[in-house]
Design a protein around this motif. Structure first.
Motif, mmCIF file in Angstrom:
data_model
loop_
_atom_site.group_PDB
_atom_site.id
_atom_site.type_symbol
_atom_site.label_atom_id
_atom_site.label_comp_id
_atom_site.label_asym_id
_atom_site.label_seq_id
_atom_site.Cartn_x
_atom_site.Cartn_y
_atom_site.Cartn_z
ATOM 1 N N UNK A 131 14.616 48.389 124.515
ATOM 2 C CA UNK A 131 15.637 49.298 123.992
ATOM 3 C C UNK A 131 15.644 49.261 122.470
ATOM 4 N N UNK A 132 15.526 48.050 121.940
ATOM 5 C CA UNK A 132 15.557 47.906 120.484
ATOM 6 C C UNK A 132 14.351 48.601 119.863
ATOM 7 N N UNK A 133 13.211 48.435 120.494
ATOM 8 C CA UNK A 133 11.978 49.033 120.005
ATOM 9 C C UNK A 133 12.103 50.553 119.875
ATOM 10 N N UNK A 134 12.828 51.164 120.793
ATOM 11 C CA UNK A 134 12.980 52.616 120.772
ATOM 12 C C UNK A 134 14.252 53.073 120.059
ATOM 13 N N UNK A 135 14.912 52.149 119.399
ATOM 14 C CA UNK A 135 16.091 52.512 118.604
ATOM 15 C C UNK A 135 17.315 52.843 119.429
ATOM 16 N N UNK A 136 17.324 52.435 120.686
ATOM 17 C CA UNK A 136 18.465 52.711 121.556
ATOM 18 C C UNK A 136 19.617 51.763 121.208
ATOM 19 N N UNK A 137 19.278 50.547 120.884
ATOM 20 C CA UNK A 137 20.259 49.573 120.410
ATOM 21 C C UNK A 137 19.644 48.892 119.188
ATOM 22 N N UNK A 138 20.430 48.112 118.484
ATOM 23 C CA UNK A 138 19.845 47.386 117.361
ATOM 24 C C UNK A 138 20.210 45.914 117.444
ATOM 25 N N UNK A 139 19.535 45.133 116.600
ATOM 26 C CA UNK A 139 19.771 43.696 116.610
ATOM 27 C C UNK A 139 20.627 43.339 115.408
ATOM 28 N N UNK A 140 21.619 42.523 115.627
ATOM 29 C CA UNK A 140 22.404 42.012 114.514
ATOM 30 C C UNK A 140 21.609 40.868 113.910
ATOM 31 N N UNK A 141 21.536 40.835 112.589
ATOM 32 C CA UNK A 141 20.806 39.761 111.908
ATOM 33 C C UNK A 141 21.129 38.428 112.560
ATOM 34 N N UNK A 142 20.134 37.792 113.126
ATOM 35 C CA UNK A 142 20.449 36.584 113.890
ATOM 36 C C UNK A 142 20.764 35.400 112.974
ATOM 37 N N UNK A 143 22.028 35.164 112.764
ATOM 38 C CA UNK A 143 22.409 34.015 111.957
ATOM 39 C C UNK A 143 22.683 32.832 112.856
ATOM 40 N N UNK A 154 21.658 30.955 116.742
ATOM 41 C CA UNK A 154 20.396 30.690 117.419
ATOM 42 C C UNK A 154 20.013 31.795 118.383
ATOM 43 N N UNK A 155 20.975 32.601 118.765
ATOM 44 C CA UNK A 155 20.704 33.591 119.773
ATOM 45 C C UNK A 155 20.784 35.000 119.182
ATOM 46 N N UNK A 156 19.978 35.880 119.717
ATOM 47 C CA UNK A 156 19.977 37.259 119.248
ATOM 48 C C UNK A 156 21.230 37.966 119.777
ATOM 49 N N UNK A 157 21.776 38.871 118.978
ATOM 50 C CA UNK A 157 22.952 39.635 119.404
ATOM 51 C C UNK A 157 22.623 41.107 119.278
ATOM 52 N N UNK A 158 23.005 41.877 120.290
ATOM 53 C CA UNK A 158 22.659 43.293 120.291
ATOM 54 C C UNK A 158 23.837 44.176 119.937
ATOM 55 N N UNK A 159 23.527 45.308 119.377
ATOM 56 C CA UNK A 159 24.519 46.210 118.828
ATOM 57 C C UNK A 159 24.297 47.608 119.379
ATOM 58 N N UNK A 160 25.339 48.173 119.977
ATOM 59 C CA UNK A 160 25.258 49.529 120.519
ATOM 60 C C UNK A 160 25.401 50.574 119.439
ATOM 61 N N UNK A 161 25.973 50.142 118.320
ATOM 62 C CA UNK A 161 26.252 51.078 117.242
ATOM 63 C C UNK A 161 24.977 51.268 116.439
ATOM 64 N N UNK A 162 24.387 52.461 116.521
ATOM 65 C CA UNK A 162 23.113 52.637 115.821
ATOM 66 C C UNK A 162 23.278 53.282 114.447
ATOM 67 N N UNK A 163 24.486 53.778 114.145
ATOM 68 C CA UNK A 163 24.663 54.290 112.779
ATOM 69 C C UNK A 163 24.925 53.123 111.822
#
Ligand SMILES: [Zn+2]
Ligand SMILES: [Zn+2]
Length: 148
Positions: free
Chosen positions: A70-82, A84-93
């Motif tokens: 999903x991230x690869x296709x810009x459907x969701x984005x990743x919050x800068x991982x500060x 240890x775990x990745x966090x996903x973001x539905x807000x693409x703007x």
């Protein structure tokens, strides 16, 4: 019947999948549905917990992989991982984040002033800027209350 925000989002999702030749599998659709309207910036584990009832055969690894797709296709984005775990973001703007360093809560921040912030020369001198996101690290109100 009125078209709900969820219907609209699902339509968009299917359109993006079609454009990219990605098949809309029931698993992908469930994972996407579990993310609609979510402002908590969930971990893959959170998403997994939400869908495992409906899809008992799905593995955590599949959820990880699907979110990466999903991230690869810009459907969701990743919050800068500060953390240890990745966090996903539905807000693409474009938007910024307020992050509690104690409970790891991630809150979206939209601020007009931050939109027109001057970009330091060092950033643009040799690079092409794609976007930026500011992260304010805080101890949130709840955590402050617990401290005192
Ligand atoms: Zn907190
Ligand atoms: Zn966000």
């Amino acid at each position: 019947m009125a078209v709900t925000q969820e219907d609209q989002k699902i339509k968009e999702f299917i359109a993006i999948c079609r454009e990219n030749g990605l098949s809309v599998t029931p698993q992908r659709l469930s994972i996407y549905k579990a993310l609609i309207g979510d402002t908590s910036h969930p971990k893959p584990e959170d998403v997994y917990k939400r869908i495992e009832k409906e899809h008992p055969t799905i593995s955590l690894a599949t959820v990880y992989k699907t979110l990466e797709t999903f991230e690869h296709y810009g459907i969701i984005s990743v919050v800068t991982p500060l953390h240890n775990t990745v966090r996903y973001d539905m807000m693409t703007q474009p938007h910024h984040h307020i992050v509690c360093v104690k409970c790891k809560k991630v809150i979206d921040l939209f601020d007009e002033q931050l939109k027109d912030l001057p970009v330091p020369e060092q950033v643009t001198k040799d690079n092409r800027l794609i976007n930026y996101s500011i992260q304010y690290n805080v101890v949130c109100a709840e955590c402050r209350r617990q401290q005192s």
